[in-house]
Design a protein around this motif. Structure first.
Motif, PDB file in Angstrom:
ATOM      1  N   MET A 292      38.175  49.737  35.421  1.00  0.00           N
ATOM      2  CA  MET A 292      37.893  48.480  34.738  1.00  0.00           C
ATOM      3  C   MET A 292      37.797  47.353  35.784  1.00  0.00           C
ATOM      4  O   MET A 292      38.489  47.361  36.781  1.00  0.00           O
ATOM      5  N   GLU A 293      36.934  46.420  35.507  1.00  0.00           N
ATOM      6  CA  GLU A 293      36.786  45.275  36.410  1.00  0.00           C
ATOM      7  C   GLU A 293      38.023  44.396  36.336  1.00  0.00           C
ATOM      8  O   GLU A 293      38.601  44.192  35.276  1.00  0.00           O
ATOM      9  N   GLY A 294      38.450  43.934  37.428  1.00  0.00           N
ATOM     10  CA  GLY A 294      39.603  43.026  37.493  1.00  0.00           C
ATOM     11  C   GLY A 294      40.932  43.752  37.461  1.00  0.00           C
ATOM     12  O   GLY A 294      41.977  43.130  37.509  1.00  0.00           O
ATOM     13  N   ALA A 295      40.905  45.068  37.349  1.00  0.00           N
ATOM     14  CA  ALA A 295      42.188  45.792  37.343  1.00  0.00           C
ATOM     15  C   ALA A 295      42.589  46.038  38.776  1.00  0.00           C
ATOM     16  O   ALA A 295      41.789  46.297  39.641  1.00  0.00           O
ATOM     17  N   ALA A 296      43.841  45.916  39.045  1.00  0.00           N
ATOM     18  CA  ALA A 296      44.306  46.076  40.418  1.00  0.00           C
ATOM     19  C   ALA A 296      44.781  47.464  40.678  1.00  0.00           C
ATOM     20  O   ALA A 296      45.220  48.235  39.992  1.00  0.00           O
TER      21      ALA A 296
END
Length: 92
Positions: A88-92
């Motif tokens: 997922m985008e923005g997941a670290a």
């Protein structure tokens, strides 16, 4: 015939012979009626068992068919193995 001969040998009087034979016939009728009633109960129990067995067998067949239907793969089922995924985008 044998009972009549025994009655004649023991009693000898026609009325006594007739009474004895009537008693013998009545005793046999009671005995046969009791035996038939007992036999009816035995057959009723056997029929109940056959009916129960048939119902149980039919239910078992239905359950096994339902289980087999649930075990068959469906088009929307995952075929197994690794699952592809994208982070997922923005997941670290």
């Amino acid at each position: 015939m044998v009972r009549a001969a025994e009655a004649w040998a023991d009693d000898g009087e026609p009325d006594a012979i007739a009474d004895r034979l009537r008693c013998d016939v009545e005793a046999m009728r009671v005995e046969i009626t009791a035996a038939c009633a007992e036999q009816d109960l035995v057959w009723q129990e056997r029929q109940r068992r056959r009916t129960d067995f048939g119902a149980t067998t039919i239910e078992l067949v239905r359950v096994n068919a339902a289980r087999a239907a649930l075990a068959r793969p469906r088009a929307e089922d995952h075929p197994g193995g690794p699952v592809p995924w994208e982070p997922m985008e923005g997941a670290a």
